[in-house]
Scaffold this active site. Structure first.
Site, mmCIF file in Angstrom:
data_model
loop_
_atom_site.group_PDB
_atom_site.id
_atom_site.type_symbol
_atom_site.label_atom_id
_atom_site.label_comp_id
_atom_site.label_asym_id
_atom_site.label_seq_id
_atom_site.Cartn_x
_atom_site.Cartn_y
_atom_site.Cartn_z
ATOM 1 N N PHE A 158 0.811 -1.226 0.000
ATOM 2 C CA PHE A 158 0.000 0.000 0.000
ATOM 3 C C PHE A 158 0.836 1.264 0.000
ATOM 4 O O PHE A 158 0.354 2.320 -0.397
ATOM 5 C CB PHE A 158 -0.945 0.015 1.213
ATOM 6 C CG PHE A 158 -0.253 0.254 2.539
ATOM 7 C CD1 PHE A 158 0.087 1.531 2.954
ATOM 8 C CD2 PHE A 158 0.045 -0.810 3.384
ATOM 9 C CE1 PHE A 158 0.719 1.754 4.172
ATOM 10 C CE2 PHE A 158 0.683 -0.603 4.599
ATOM 11 C CZ PHE A 158 1.015 0.683 4.999
ATOM 12 N N LYS A 180 -1.315 -7.698 -8.718
ATOM 13 C CA LYS A 180 -2.254 -7.702 -7.594
ATOM 14 C C LYS A 180 -1.811 -6.594 -6.633
ATOM 15 O O LYS A 180 -0.967 -6.800 -5.775
ATOM 16 C CB LYS A 180 -2.240 -9.064 -6.896
ATOM 17 C CG LYS A 180 -3.562 -9.437 -6.175
ATOM 18 C CD LYS A 180 -4.017 -8.472 -5.102
ATOM 19 C CE LYS A 180 -3.195 -8.582 -3.832
ATOM 20 N NZ LYS A 180 -3.710 -7.621 -2.765
ATOM 21 N N GLU A 200 -5.208 -3.769 -1.740
ATOM 22 C CA GLU A 200 -6.628 -3.437 -1.775
ATOM 23 C C GLU A 200 -6.933 -2.172 -0.978
ATOM 24 O O GLU A 200 -8.059 -1.656 -1.029
ATOM 25 C CB GLU A 200 -7.466 -4.604 -1.238
ATOM 26 C CG GLU A 200 -7.262 -4.963 0.218
ATOM 27 C CD GLU A 200 -6.079 -5.887 0.464
ATOM 28 O OE1 GLU A 200 -6.039 -6.513 1.533
ATOM 29 O OE2 GLU A 200 -5.183 -5.983 -0.415
ATOM 30 N N SER A 202 5.907 -6.934 3.970
ATOM 31 C CA SER A 202 6.500 -7.247 5.267
ATOM 32 C C SER A 202 7.279 -8.560 5.201
ATOM 33 O O SER A 202 7.050 -9.403 4.337
ATOM 34 C CB SER A 202 5.413 -7.353 6.339
ATOM 35 O OG SER A 202 4.610 -8.508 6.112
ATOM 36 N N CYS A 243 9.778 1.323 3.363
ATOM 37 C CA CYS A 243 10.741 0.323 3.835
ATOM 38 C C CYS A 243 12.154 0.872 3.900
ATOM 39 O O CYS A 243 13.030 0.252 4.505
ATOM 40 C CB CYS A 243 10.693 -0.920 2.951
ATOM 41 S SG CYS A 243 11.314 -0.663 1.271
ATOM 42 N N GLU A 267 9.454 -3.646 12.856
ATOM 43 C CA GLU A 267 9.278 -2.609 11.839
ATOM 44 C C GLU A 267 7.974 -1.877 12.143
ATOM 45 O O GLU A 267 6.887 -2.435 11.985
ATOM 46 C CB GLU A 267 9.239 -3.215 10.435
ATOM 47 C CG GLU A 267 9.119 -2.169 9.338
ATOM 48 C CD GLU A 267 9.026 -2.763 7.941
ATOM 49 O OE1 GLU A 267 9.516 -2.129 6.999
ATOM 50 O OE2 GLU A 267 8.456 -3.859 7.805
#
Length: 499
Positions: free
Chosen positions: A149, A173, A176, A226, A281, A382
């Site tokens: 995201f 993909k 969402e 992640s 990240c 994280e």
């Protein structure tokens, strides 16, 4: 309410599963859109469209592919504000950050435009009598990308432009949580002349992800997210015989030596820790202060952080926007309160922050934690939010040992005026990307992006040369032709004989 549907076979395809996910405006907390969540049948449809397109795209000329990509690059450039606006509306980052994201994605499209040089093979002649050996690279087939995201345009553009330039077809993909940018990227590709089915966008949740990981016609999977999910993606897809590049989480450190320019280091720490609300990240989430400079460095960071203006991403005066969801906001806040309970000094506490007129938005202020222990959850995990931990070390060696003990190895930085120390650091630190007086060392497009240890699963980094190698496979051809002069009738070049 607006509905975001799939893009399959060159057109919008309405979801048929009956399942939808909410998409919120992070600045207001209101649900503005719903996104169709794919069933396994819809996964099959997207892969089938890509497989059908591969029959012709996989054998198309490099000139034809790059012509499309050049037109695509021009359209993306012309529509960058529109793409950025979608990112701000669904992710929440400020417009300038969103524009920067689009610009970094464009770098990889530009790299893909020059794919002709990247796909050149090799030839060795006369390795033996009349024997030549050549090496070529060929596309894989249908490949998939599963993206996060936090960069809904950039990370997809790290994947599919190179993949399709190499002759593959692609099923994307996206997250969402902010799906609209991916659809616009696909629509612009179609406008640029990309044939139907070469790029497909499939929205969904774990059902769609598992469907792609287990699909027999998907040859390779790219992932950014992640570490737990990266490990799952790598394990599952590899077990199904797929090539995998899975980029995981991070805990990026910045080592500040006593000789560093503390103003430059403080500026860098603030921008790297709190930019894009820390939802990246490559964010610096841990500063390791060496020697006696710690108190002064923390004071300078605090002074700068207190001046950051937080507000809606579409407000030109905002420097930081909200977090993606209320649940994520609450999780980030829990690390700040937890760190205090675990002995850290809370220099700045952003957990109670709100914005006038937008009280229901997913707001959190900037948090700065000092004297953080390596046993603290705020250090070990994280956080993915605007929380900066400061740790102390007496020596360079102690600082490097602390950093290398982390299970993550994504990016890191050192701030110093000492060239010898910087050279030593870049060789001794256990991370895939290193910055010297550069806080966020994201490589340019023609180098590759990726970490070490639990920040990467698979053998290939993303984009650059590694990306080209990931989306192609090598083939070696050994050839021996008889010399025409040795034929019984001598040389015959096939011309008609006039006897």
């Amino acid at each position: 309410m607006k509905t975001v549907n799939h893009w399959i076979g060159g057109k919008t395809v309405e979801g048929t599963s009956g399942n939808y996910g909410p998409v919120t405006d992070p600045a207001t907390g209101a649900v503005t859109t719903q996104v169709a969540l794919a069933s396994l049948e819809e996964v099959d449809a997207a892969v089938a469209a890509a497989k059908d397109a591969y029959a012709t795209w996989g054998t198309s000329s490099l000139a034809a592919r790059t012509a499309v990509l050049f037109r695509y690059r021009a359209l993306l450039d012309a529509r960058r504000d529109d793409i950025a606006a979608l990112i701000t509306a669904e992710h929440g980052k400020v417009h300038s950050d969103a524009l920067g994201e689009v610009a970094r994605g464009l770098e990889i499209v530009e790299l893909a435009c020059g794919i002709t040089t990247q796909l050149k093979g090799e030839l060795s002649t006369q390795v033996s009598s009349r024997v030549d050996v050549s090496s070529i690279r060929q596309s894989l087939g249908v490949v998939a990308g599963i993206t996060p995201f936090n960069f809904p345009a950039m990370v997809p553009m790290w994947m599919f432009p190179l993949a399709i330039a190499c002759g593959n077809t692609f099923v994307l993909k996206p997250s969402e949580k902010d799906p609209s940018a991916a659809n616009l990227l696909a629509e612009l590709a179609a406008e640029a002349g990309l044939p139907d089915g070469v790029l497909n966008v499939l929205h969904g949740d774990k059902v769609a992800v598992d469907g792609l990981l287990n699909h027999l016609d998907v040859a390779a999977v790219s992932f950014v997210g992640s570490t737990p999910i990266a490990r799952y993606i790598h394990t599952t897809a590899s077990a199904n015989g797929k090539r995998v590049q899975a980029l995981g989480g991070a805990k990026n450190h910045m080592l500040v030596l006593p000789d560093a320019d503390l103003d430059a280091a403080a500026d860098a720490a603030v921008s790297a820790a709190y930019g894009s609300a820390g939802e990246r990240c490559m964010a610096i989430s841990a500063v390791v202060a060496v020697g006696a400079i710690g108190d002064e460095l923390v004071a300078r960071i605090k002074e700068r952080a207190e001046k950051i203006k937080i507000g809606p991403g579409n407000d030109p005066t905002s420097e930081m926007g909200p977090l993606i969801t209320a649940a994520h906001r609450d999780k980030v806040a829990s690390y700040v309160t937890g760190a205090a309970a675990q002995g850290a000094d809370v220099v700045l506490d952003g957990t109670g922050y709100t914005v006038d007129g937008f009280q229901d938005g997913h707001w959190i202020g900037l948090s700065l934690l000092d004297h953080v222990s390596t046993d603290s959850d705020a250090y070990k995990d994280e956080i993915f939010g605007p929380v900066l931990c400061v740790l102390r070390a007496e020596t360079y060696e102690e600082g490097v040992a602390l950093m290398n003990a982390s299970p993550f190895g994504n990016g890191t930085a050192i701030f110093t005026r000492d060239g010898g120390a910087a050279r030593r650091f870049q060789l001794e630190i256990e991370a895939g990307m290193v910055g010297v007086n550069v806080p966020i060392p994201v490589p340019v497009g023609y180098h590759s992006f990726g970490g070490w240890k639990d920040s990467l699963f698979g053998d290939h980094h993303i984009y650059g040369n590694d990306g080209v190698h990931f989306y192609t496979r090598g083939k070696v051809v050994t050839t021996r032709w008889p010399d025409p002069a040795d034929a019984p009738a001598g040389v015959d070049l096939g011309f008609p004989r006039n006897h």
